[in-house]
Design an enzyme around this catalytic site. Structure first.
Site, PDB file in Angstrom:
ATOM      1  N   ASP A 252      -0.327  13.264   3.781  1.00 39.41           N
ATOM      2  CA  ASP A 252       0.476  13.966   2.797  1.00 39.41           C
ATOM      3  C   ASP A 252       1.476  14.828   3.585  1.00 39.41           C
ATOM      4  O   ASP A 252       1.331  15.002   4.802  1.00 39.41           O
ATOM      5  CB  ASP A 252      -0.452  14.821   1.928  1.00 39.41           C
ATOM      6  CG  ASP A 252       0.312  15.725   0.984  1.00 39.41           C
ATOM      7  OD1 ASP A 252       1.210  15.232   0.288  1.00 39.41           O
ATOM      8  OD2 ASP A 252       0.028  16.935   0.964  1.00 39.41           O
TER       9      ASP A 252
ATOM     10  N   ASP B 202       3.678  18.069   2.052  1.00 38.03           N
ATOM     11  CA  ASP B 202       3.654  19.502   1.695  1.00 38.03           C
ATOM     12  C   ASP B 202       2.271  20.109   1.884  1.00 38.03           C
ATOM     13  O   ASP B 202       1.280  19.576   1.377  1.00 38.03           O
ATOM     14  CB  ASP B 202       4.074  19.691   0.227  1.00 38.03           C
ATOM     15  CG  ASP B 202       5.570  19.499   0.011  1.00 38.03           C
ATOM     16  OD1 ASP B 202       6.353  20.049   0.808  1.00 38.03           O
ATOM     17  OD2 ASP B 202       5.954  18.813  -0.954  1.00 38.03           O
TER      18      ASP B 202
END
Length: 266
Positions: free
Chosen positions: A29, A31
């Site tokens: 991922d 953020d």
């Protein structure tokens, strides 16, 4: 459907000969996983009073964060936040502690690891950050919401895809992306799958892809973030659903230590 880098872009992590031999596939991922902040929050700080108006905040609907992000970028442009200011702010976001060391470790073992980003952010933010930190070449693919600057300098966002998963936001089911990518790569590798799949995340939308992982795979969940909390609850209530090893992480060093031990097993 998939976002592919332009053909004239920088060379990817490895040539096809080594790409096809990687033993491990690793999804990240973006953020609050690779970077230490949510990139949307970072750019909101460019506003004169560093906050969004209540009418905009009140327009947020559960499961429609992508739509909300588009409203944020439109508002920023209306308030005179320029493309250059936006890109500069994104470049300055610090990585999470230990992440750059983790990527150095992965680069030193690049014949073993194939790396992919899967994120609900957008192409401009992710590519800007990865290029600025000289990490773009490490990732074979970046799956995220397409974005571009229009003639007025506004960052326009588009949904990544549509899907039928009831658990995920409208614009992105990370499990669908993971499934499809693994199937495509296995075909490209002449029917040879990956020995293990690793998934590194922090948010609630990082739980769905981990349901697709097997007992030899590992889900790295950022400690005390929504992904970790939800997975702890799932393990207690429906132990059969998550087959993967769940490893909490605080810094990139925790992930590097775990992978280092796996490398010693060979």
């Amino acid at each position: 459907f998939f976002h592919a880098p332009p053909p004239e872009g920088p060379p990817k992590m490895s040539s096809s000969s080594t790409t096809n031999n990687s033993r491990f596939l690793m999804f990240f991922d973006f953020d609050e996983t690779i970077i230490s902040e949510n990139s949307d929050n970072t750019v909101v700080n460019l506003l004169p009073n560093q906050q969004l108006p209540s009418w905009l905040l009140d327009s947020y609907r559960e499961g429609h964060y992508h739509e909300f992000s588009g409203k944020i970028t439109a508002y920023l442009a209306d308030q005179g936040v320029t493309k250059d200011a936006l890109l500069s702010a994104v470049q300055k976001i610090p990585p999470n502690p230990g992440m750059l060391d983790l990527f150095r470790f992965l680069q030193s073992h690049q014949q073993d690891f194939e790396l992919v980003v899967v994120s609900d952010a957008n192409t401009i933010f992710i590519e800007t950050w990865l290029e600025h930190n000289r990490l773009g070449h490490l990732f074979r693919r970046v799956f995220t919401n397409p974005s571009h600057f229009d003639d007025s300098g506004r960052l326009v966002l588009h949904p990544f895809h549509s899907h039928s998963c009831p658990r995920c936001p409208d614009n992105m089911c990370k499990q669908a992306i993971l499934h499809e990518y693994v199937a495509v790569r296995e075909k490209e590798r002449g029917g040879v799958g990956f020995q293990r799949v690793f998934y590194v995340g922090d948010g609630s939308n990082d739980v769905c892809p981990t349901r697709a992982l097997g007992p030899q795979d590992t889900a790295f969940a950022r400690r005390d973030y929504p992904m970790h909390t939800l997975m702890m609850e799932m393990q207690q209530s429906e132990s059969t659903k998550i087959k993967a090893n769940v490893v909490p992480w605080v810094t990139g060093a925790d992930i590097e230590d775990y992978l280092g031990n796996i490398m010693k097993e060979r």
